[in-house]
Write an enzyme that holds these catalytic residues in place. Structure first.
Site: not given
Ligand code: FCB
Length: 444
Positions: A75, A119, A164, A290, A292, A348
């Site tokens: 990607r 992006h 995002e 995404n 995290y 992500e």
């Molecule tokens: C996300 C972004 C990516 C990267 C990660 C750590 O929010 O999409 O570009 O910076 O965080």
């Protein structure tokens, strides 16, 4: 020891973004992140994207490396100011050719390209006339999308309109810690609306230019949990979830903004024209998520929206993000239950830790490997519960420009020496290689 097998055609890949890796600044127009990097105090040590990790010149070797690591998907994002230096007008053929060569290179290496159109690198020329605060930018985005899809659409079969939009809208226009750097809630919500509108407008245009392709959008989502089962904390969790997740999910999948948050926004609500929500909710082929970390929240009348975000005991990455793999299972099952996307990709997931390059060129990043293993397993759990998860992209292929943190945070599974630009696969890359090759995760 248990071995978790993934579905037969599961796409294992890595992810990157143009501004974070390309460099090659002399062959593209300026973007809002170039400007933001020059704004004193906004980006760590005034770092910038002029060279980044020079992927613009080193892409061939990087594709070879990806293939060696066993990845079958990649990607990447297309830089708008590399295609149209001023955001509109004359096409920069050099830029378009570059992505065309990248795509050919990927396909030759057996790697399926997944292209993100936005992006975060909005052309500066468009910011000067209002940027995403201006409704016109949505139409400009569609023109740009058409140019890219016309050229690459015969070979790229997966398109992501936006990465995002919540971060673009809120971090860039409410918190002011990303480009363009404003702190205005009404502006942030208007920007969010125009991003969504541009997504909806672009969907049929991309499909027309790239027949048979899959088109989707990537949202950053946070499973949100209440600190206790008190009515107040449950309410706080509902509000936080509404603001971080439903504000974008509901328009895309249900064609309306969430009523509770709309009411809370009061006079700050965006201007919405009549057909907008039916445009925004045009059916898409997949949702990119995404993931995290999670939000753990409690009621706090003095906090923003009456909510306080807690920092529970636990393990944290260098970003101070809690490591919470169960959250990935939870958000995947919840999104599928509430919105039924046709397919989902984790577009992500990854982590930053302080890596050490040994004198013999190795990086023993055990924490990153453990993080990824646990999150792969969490994704597997969701698949076992019926979620149509089709692929998983690790953030990131290699260390890069981490936005406001500049080069001070390393998310790569490949280490980059930012001086020599040499690449060194970390232990986590070798772990991903075994996962991709065996299409399975082994838990000890
Ligand atoms: C996300 C972004 C990516 C990267 C990660 C750590 O929010 O999409 O570009 O910076 O965080």
């Amino acid at each position: 020891m248990s071995r978790l097998r993934f579905p037969a055609d599961f796409a294992w890949g890595s992810a990157t973004a143009s501004f974070q890796i390309e460099g090659g600044v002399e062959e593209r127009g300026q973007c809002i992140w170039d400007d933001f990097c020059r704004w004193p105090g906004k980006v760590f040590e005034g770092d910038n994207g002029d060279v980044a990790v020079d992927h613009y010149h080193l892409y061939r070797a990087d594709v070879t490396l990806m293939a060696r690591l066993g990845f079958r998907a990649y990607r990447f994002s297309v830089s708008w100011p590399r295609i149209l230096k001023e955001g509109i007008g004359e096409v920069n053929d050099v830029g378009l050719d570059y992505y065309s060569r990248l795509v050919d290179e990927l396909l030759e290496a057996g790697i399926e390209p997944y292209a993100t159109l936005y992006h975060w690198d909005l052309p500066t020329a468009l910011q000067r006339v209002g940027g995403w605060a201006s409704r016109d930018t949505a139409s400009r985005f569609v023109e740009y999308a058409r140019i890219v899809a016309d050229r690459l659409g015969d070979r790229v079969h997966h398109w992501i309109t936006h990465n995002e939009p919540w971060v673009v809208a809120m971090v860039g226009n409410l918190y002011g810690t990303h480009a363009p750097g404003w702190e205005d809630p009404g502006l942030a919500l208007q920007v969010g609306h125009h991003l969504l509108l541009s997504h909806g407008l672009a969907v049929p245009v991309i499909r027309q230019a790239s027949p048979g392709s899959q088109v989707g959008i990537t949202l950053n989502l946070y499973p949100t949990y209440p600190a206790t089962t008190s009515a107040e904390d449950l309410d706080a969790a509902r509000i936080q979830d509404g603001f971080s997740n439903r504000w974008f999910l509901d328009p895309v999948f249900k064609g309306h903004y969430p009523e509770d948050i709309w009411a809370l926004a009061g006079a700050q609500v965006p201007r919405v024209e009549q057909a907008d929500l039916s445009i925004i909710s045009r059916p898409i082929d997949f949702l990119g998520i995404n993931y995290y970390s999670r939000h753990l929240v409690a009621s706090d009348p003095s906090g923003p929206m009456g909510v306080q975000t807690l920092h529970p005991e636990g393990e944290y990455t260098q970003m101070d993000w809690e490591v919470y793999p169960q959250g990935l299972t939870d958000i995947l099952t919840r999104v599928y239950a509430d919105y039924s996307p046709r397919a989902i990709y984790v577009t992500e997931n990854g982590c930053a830790y302080e890596d050490v390059l040994t004198s013999d060129g190795q990086v023993h990043d055990a924490k990153r490997t453990a993080y990824l293993r646990a999150h792969f397993a969490a994704a597997h759990k969701a698949i076992a519960q019926g979620v149509p998860l089709r692929g998983y992209f690790v953030w990131s292929l290699m260390d890069n420009f981490e936005w406001a943190y500049g080069y001070s945070r390393r998310f790569g599974i490949v280490y980059v020496d930012f001086q020599s630009l040499r690449r060194y696969p970390k232990d986590s890359a070798l772990f991903c290689q075994s996962v991709a090759q065996e299409n399975a995760v082994v838990l000890n």
